[in-house]
Design a protein around this motif. Structure first.
Motif, PDB file in Angstrom:
ATOM      1  N   ALA A 229      27.213  29.685  36.859  1.00  0.00           N
ATOM      2  CA  ALA A 229      27.891  30.212  38.046  1.00  0.00           C
ATOM      3  C   ALA A 229      28.164  31.694  37.828  1.00  0.00           C
ATOM      4  CB  ALA A 229      29.192  29.458  38.280  1.00  0.00           C
ATOM      5  N   ILE A 230      27.870  32.505  38.831  1.00  0.00           N
ATOM      6  CA  ILE A 230      28.070  33.951  38.761  1.00  0.00           C
ATOM      7  C   ILE A 230      29.135  34.320  39.783  1.00  0.00           C
ATOM      8  CG2 ILE A 230      26.993  36.214  38.983  1.00  0.00           C
ATOM      9  CD1 ILE A 230      24.310  34.896  38.357  1.00  0.00           C
ATOM     10  N   HIS A 231      30.255  34.812  39.296  1.00  0.00           N
ATOM     11  CA  HIS A 231      31.371  35.193  40.164  1.00  0.00           C
ATOM     12  C   HIS A 231      31.414  36.717  40.257  1.00  0.00           C
ATOM     13  CE1 HIS A 231      33.085  31.122  40.382  1.00  0.00           C
ATOM     14  NE2 HIS A 231      32.637  31.002  39.145  1.00  0.00           N
ATOM     15  N   ALA A 232      31.398  37.226  41.480  1.00  0.00           N
ATOM     16  CA  ALA A 232      31.371  38.664  41.728  1.00  0.00           C
ATOM     17  C   ALA A 232      32.767  39.164  42.056  1.00  0.00           C
ATOM     18  CB  ALA A 232      30.408  38.977  42.873  1.00  0.00           C
ATOM     19  N   ASP A 233      33.179  40.227  41.379  1.00  0.00           N
ATOM     20  CA  ASP A 233      34.518  40.785  41.589  1.00  0.00           C
ATOM     21  C   ASP A 233      34.486  42.171  42.224  1.00  0.00           C
ATOM     22  OD1 ASP A 233      35.795  38.525  40.494  1.00  0.00           O
ATOM     23  OD2 ASP A 233      35.431  39.265  38.468  1.00  0.00           O
ATOM     24  N   SER A 234      33.389  42.494  42.925  1.00  0.00           N
ATOM     25  CA  SER A 234      33.326  43.750  43.685  1.00  0.00           C
ATOM     26  C   SER A 234      32.568  43.482  44.974  1.00  0.00           C
ATOM     27  CB  SER A 234      32.627  44.853  42.875  1.00  0.00           C
ATOM     28  OG  SER A 234      31.227  44.616  42.789  1.00  0.00           O
ATOM     29  N   ASP A 235      32.798  44.333  45.975  1.00  0.00           N
ATOM     30  CA  ASP A 235      32.112  44.163  47.256  1.00  0.00           C
ATOM     31  C   ASP A 235      30.603  44.281  47.094  1.00  0.00           C
ATOM     32  OD1 ASP A 235      34.535  43.801  48.510  1.00  0.00           O
ATOM     33  OD2 ASP A 235      34.707  45.888  49.193  1.00  0.00           O
ATOM     34  N   ALA A 236      30.161  45.236  46.261  1.00  0.00           N
ATOM     35  CA  ALA A 236      28.719  45.429  46.060  1.00  0.00           C
ATOM     36  C   ALA A 236      28.094  44.195  45.434  1.00  0.00           C
ATOM     37  CB  ALA A 236      28.467  46.651  45.182  1.00  0.00           C
ATOM     38  N   ALA A 237      28.737  43.648  44.409  1.00  0.00           N
ATOM     39  CA  ALA A 237      28.200  42.469  43.734  1.00  0.00           C
ATOM     40  C   ALA A 237      28.254  41.238  44.625  1.00  0.00           C
ATOM     41  CB  ALA A 237      28.958  42.216  42.438  1.00  0.00           C
ATOM     42  N   HIS A 238      29.204  41.213  45.568  1.00  0.00           N
ATOM     43  CA  HIS A 238      29.285  40.077  46.487  1.00  0.00           C
ATOM     44  C   HIS A 238      28.066  40.041  47.399  1.00  0.00           C
ATOM     45  CE1 HIS A 238      31.389  36.807  48.432  1.00  0.00           C
ATOM     46  NE2 HIS A 238      31.210  37.362  49.617  1.00  0.00           N
ATOM     47  N   TYR A 245      26.602  44.626  37.572  1.00  0.00           N
ATOM     48  CA  TYR A 245      26.736  43.640  36.493  1.00  0.00           C
ATOM     49  C   TYR A 245      28.110  43.689  35.840  1.00  0.00           C
ATOM     50  CZ  TYR A 245      21.799  42.263  36.469  1.00  0.00           C
ATOM     51  OH  TYR A 245      20.567  41.748  36.801  1.00  0.00           O
ATOM     52  N   GLY A 246      28.722  44.878  35.828  1.00  0.00           N
ATOM     53  CA  GLY A 246      30.012  45.018  35.163  1.00  0.00           C
ATOM     54  C   GLY A 246      31.129  44.220  35.813  1.00  0.00           C
ATOM     55  N   SER A 247      30.951  43.838  37.073  1.00  0.00           N
ATOM     56  CA  SER A 247      32.009  43.111  37.784  1.00  0.00           C
ATOM     57  C   SER A 247      31.823  41.591  37.719  1.00  0.00           C
ATOM     58  CB  SER A 247      32.041  43.535  39.253  1.00  0.00           C
ATOM     59  OG  SER A 247      30.954  42.964  39.963  1.00  0.00           O
ATOM     60  N   LEU A 248      30.810  41.129  36.995  1.00  0.00           N
ATOM     61  CA  LEU A 248      30.469  39.713  37.009  1.00  0.00           C
ATOM     62  C   LEU A 248      31.150  38.935  35.888  1.00  0.00           C
ATOM     63  CD1 LEU A 248      26.600  40.003  37.615  1.00  0.00           C
ATOM     64  CD2 LEU A 248      28.431  39.837  39.335  1.00  0.00           C
ATOM     65  N   THR A 249      31.501  37.705  36.196  1.00  0.00           N
ATOM     66  CA  THR A 249      31.941  36.752  35.181  1.00  0.00           C
ATOM     67  C   THR A 249      31.101  35.491  35.342  1.00  0.00           C
ATOM     68  OG1 THR A 249      33.696  35.942  36.662  1.00  0.00           O
ATOM     69  CG2 THR A 249      34.304  37.631  35.036  1.00  0.00           C
ATOM     70  N   TYR A 250      30.958  34.751  34.249  1.00  0.00           N
ATOM     71  CA  TYR A 250      30.037  33.625  34.232  1.00  0.00           C
ATOM     72  C   TYR A 250      30.727  32.365  33.726  1.00  0.00           C
ATOM     73  CZ  TYR A 250      26.808  37.612  34.119  1.00  0.00           C
ATOM     74  OH  TYR A 250      26.168  38.791  34.370  1.00  0.00           O
TER      75      TYR A 250
END
Length: 321
Positions: A229-238, A245-250
């Motif tokens: 699972a890839i969780h995005a913590d920025s609007d761009a990553a969403h 990649y820096g805003s992602l958690t797995y």
């Protein structure tokens, strides 16, 4: 002694180093080559006749492999052929065509386990083929339009009745001014749909935006599946997690039975033994298939989650998957 494994990829494809190390730790003979070494640092000599199939060898200054003994081949991202200096443009293009048909043809004719066979990869890389196959295999897909007519984009957006994204039809990477650049998925604003004259310049892919709780990179090796699972913590990553990649958690994730069944059918239909598939998981838990990359990266996912993808690829090459 076990049959040798042939690995065809670029010299600097460092994730493949992990597979080589894993195979050699199991006592497997590995012959690694880059097509960029042909013909100057890699030699080919093979023959076929009525009495026997292709026999012969690939050889460098340091190693040789008997192609009739190869039990499996791992094909990823080999480099372009390099020819001696002084060739004219037409000569180099002719030589490249002969090398592709000669070396590439002999390798493609090898009757062994492939991860993946280059002809299967070439077909599977077409997104229209993937989407049609995924739909036929029971996977949920987003409404998709490929066009070069601006009016059809506006009509599609009206029919979708919600946000629309634009994404590349093929590789999202290009070289401009000597620099490597990426083209990311972009959600279109209403103003973007007013002036679409640039659409007529080439094919463009549009999809209905799928509401997401998170995304999943599903790495498939043979019948084994590894979901992250890839969780995005920025609007761009969403919008496109590859943009930040820096805003992602797995986290590891469980794969619904229907998705497992559909993906196994899809891999069989596309004749792939490896694939890196991307899914959107909605707030309601529904999985929506976006694409499958037959040579997609796996190393960073394995590192972030501890998923045993290296071992699974080695198993597949040994016929133990």
């Amino acid at each position: 002694m076990s049959a040798p494994v042939l690995i065809v990829t670029a010299r600097d494809d460092w994730p493949t180093d992990r597979i080589v190390i894993e195979l050699e730790s199991r006592g497997v003979e590995v012959f690694r080559m880059d097509t960029a070494d042909f013909p100057q640092q890699l030699a080919l000599a093979c023959r076929i006749d009525q009495a026997q199939a292709w026999t012969g060898e690939l050889a460098t200054d340091y190693r040789t492999v008997d192609l009739s003994r190869v039990g499996a081949a791992y094909f990823r991202v080999p480099g372009a052929f390099r020819f001696p200096a002084g060739m004219s443009g037409p000569e180099a293009r002719f030589a490249a065509a002969q090398a592709r048909a000669g070396l590439g043809g002999v390798l493609s004719a090898l009757d062994c386990r492939w991860v993946n066979h280059p002809t299967a990869m070439a077909r599977a890389e077409y997104k229209p083929v993937q989407l049609a196959a995924a739909r036929a295999c029971g996977l949920r897909i987003p409404a998709t339009l490929i066009t070069n007519r601006p009016a059809d984009v506006q009509k599609f957006a009206a029919e979708v009745g919600g946000p629309v994204v634009c994404k590349p039809v093929s590789s999202p990477v290009l070289i401009e001014d000597g620099r490597l650049k990426s083209v990311y998925t972009r959600r279109l604003a209403p103003d973007d749909l007013v002036d679409l004259r640039g659409i007529s310049t080439t094919a463009h892919l549009f999809q209905a935006w799928v509401d997401k709780a998170y995304e999943v990179r599903l790495t498939v090796v043979g019948e084994q599946m590894f979901a992250a699972a890839i969780h995005a913590d920025s609007d761009a990553a969403h919008e496109d997690w590859r943009s930040d990649y820096g805003s992602l958690t797995y986290a590891t994730a469980a794969v619904p039975e229907a998705v497992t069944t559909g993906m196994l059918a899809l891999m069989d239909r596309l004749q792939l033994r490896y694939g890196a598939a991307d899914f959107v998981v909605g707030p309601d838990g529904q999985w929506t298939f976006l694409e499958v990359n037959p040579c997609g990266q796996w190393d960073w996912i394995a590192g972030a989650t501890g998923l045993p993808i290296v071992e699974a690829i080695a198993d597949e090459l040994q016929g133990a998957g």
